[in-house]
Design an enzyme around this catalytic site. Structure first.
Site, short mmCIF file in Angstrom:
data_model
loop_
_atom_site.label_atom_id
_atom_site.label_comp_id
_atom_site.label_asym_id
_atom_site.label_seq_id
_atom_site.Cartn_x
_atom_site.Cartn_y
_atom_site.Cartn_z
N SER A 1 -1.47 4.02 -4.76
CA SER A 1 -1.02 4.68 -3.55
C SER A 1 -1.53 6.13 -3.53
CB SER A 1 0.50 4.61 -3.45
OG SER A 1 0.95 5.00 -2.18
N ASP B 1 -0.62 -0.81 0.44
CA ASP B 1 -0.15 0.06 -0.65
C ASP B 1 -0.05 -0.70 -1.97
OD1 ASP B 1 1.75 1.63 -2.37
OD2 ASP B 1 1.66 2.94 -0.62
#
Length: 383
Positions: free
Chosen positions: A53, A214
């Site tokens: 991320s 993500d």
């Protein structure tokens, strides 16, 4: 004269930077405290770098400047200290509303059409920023010059439900495990955009024939890439804030949409790391009970040490202090789901890409890094 990599017999060190949106500024502060304790021309003390991320973006920047720890940290810190929300996602009334309206209009179109990914916010400005500040071709050069052994970025496949660690390495083999895999590939801008695409907030990214988001979403084992890439020790900088102390007699309120969304993000970015660390500790204890001849026979079995640095300050409280620095359009959008200045939701702490907030996070990380500097240096075998 070009600096030559140092030949040492130290343990193979891995740096693991977890996800957390704007909270990732905290990681920069910890790295800054470490950098300032090292010689000015020292290379980074990590042979393996893993990121997920927002931590993937910090990891890629560290890998780009692996030959000089001071330079790497300065480059990252400069960006985080100058941040404004419009550098990450469109935050004006026109930009935010037109994007949401476009998503709504496309929802009435035929399902047979291949619509672009829908999300709450348009993060195309982040792509432009990363394209300007990161020269990802430097990663290959640093691998070739032995400043690094491996770099990985973790993404989540919305097509297969797997956690996928894409890695560049001098000598590492792909791996397959239940719900996760490691594949050889280039660290690209698309990959970083995918890894940092917070679910529902930012759009997923198509890589070849699959859509990815993500990296924290399906990441059942955050330590896995570091271990598979050969780490002996893993230095982890997380962004899990300490729990807020409740006064005696506190009466909890019914959790609204914003509170639940914040808890979901907290779980995505933190909970799996705890369970993975517990599992690693059990494996280490089991290996420690093996007789010496068994250890010699199975060289692939080894104990792996970890050091975790997490914030000692509460990010939600800081986000409330800096709430007015967020663009008015973003505050209005958050208010539609119940997020106010003093609400219990942790959503603002992930989305507040404003220097009033990120600079404070860097300072928090720097102080936490200084407070544990001796422990960090000893773990990294720098003393």
């Amino acid at each position: 004269m070009e600096k030559k990599p140092q030949n040492t017999q130290r343990s193979k060190m891995a740096l693991l930077l977890t996800g957390g949106g704007a909270r990732a500024a905290y990681q920069v502060g910890v790295l800054k405290a470490l950098a300032l304790s090292m010689p000015r021309n020292a290379r980074i003390p990590f042979q393996i770098i893993n990121g997920t991320s927002a931590g993937a973006i910090n990891s890629a920047a560290m890998a780009c400047y692996a030959s000089c720890m001071h330079l790497a940290v300065r480059k990252i810190e400069w960006v985080w200290r100058q941040f404004h929300t419009h550098m990450v996602y469109k935050s004006s009334f026109t930009g935010a509303s037109s994007y949401i309206l476009g998503n709504m209009m496309r929802s009435f179109q035929s399902d047979y059409l291949n619509h672009p990914p829908a999300s709450l916010l348009d993060n195309s400005p982040l792509r432009a920023l990363l394209n300007d500040v990161l020269d990802l071709s430097r990663i290959d050069r640093n691998l070739h010059r032995k400043y690094l052994d491996a770099v990985s970025v973790t993404v989540s496949s919305y097509s297969t439900g797997k956690s996928v660690a894409v890695f560049q390495a001098n000598n590492a083999e792909p791996w397959q495990r239940a719900k996760r895999e490691g594949v050889v590939g280039q660290i690209t801008l698309d990959l970083l955009m995918a890894s940092s695409a917070i679910p529902m907030v930012f759009p997923s990214v198509r890589l070849k024939h699959h859509y990815y988001g993500d990296g924290s979403v399906h990441q059942l084992s955050p330590l896995s890439p570091s271990i598979h890439l050969g780490a002996d020790k893993i230095f982890i900088i997380g962004v899990e804030q300490p729990k807020r102390h409740r006064e005696v007699g506190y009466e909890p309120h019914f959790p609204g949409v914003s509170t639940v969304a914040g808890h979901l993000l907290d779980g995505v970015f933190a909970d799996t790391l705890h369970s993975d660390l517990e599992r690693l500790q059990r494996v280490n204890r089991t290996i420690g009970l093996l007789p010496t001849n068994a250890k010699n026979k199975h060289k692939e079995l080894k104990q792996i040490s970890t050091l975790v640095i997490n914030p000692t300050q509460n990010f939600n409280e800081l986000a409330a202090e800096c709430y007015e620095s967020m663009p008015l359009a973003v505050r209005a959008l958050l208010r539609t789901i119940g997020v106010k200045k003093h609400s219990e939701s942790s959503l603002p702490s992930y989305l507040m890409f404003e220097k009033a907030y990120t600079r404070r996070l860097i300072e928090f990380g720097y102080q936490d890094g200084l407070n544990r500097l001796d422990e960090i240096r000893d773990f990294l075998e720098l003393n």
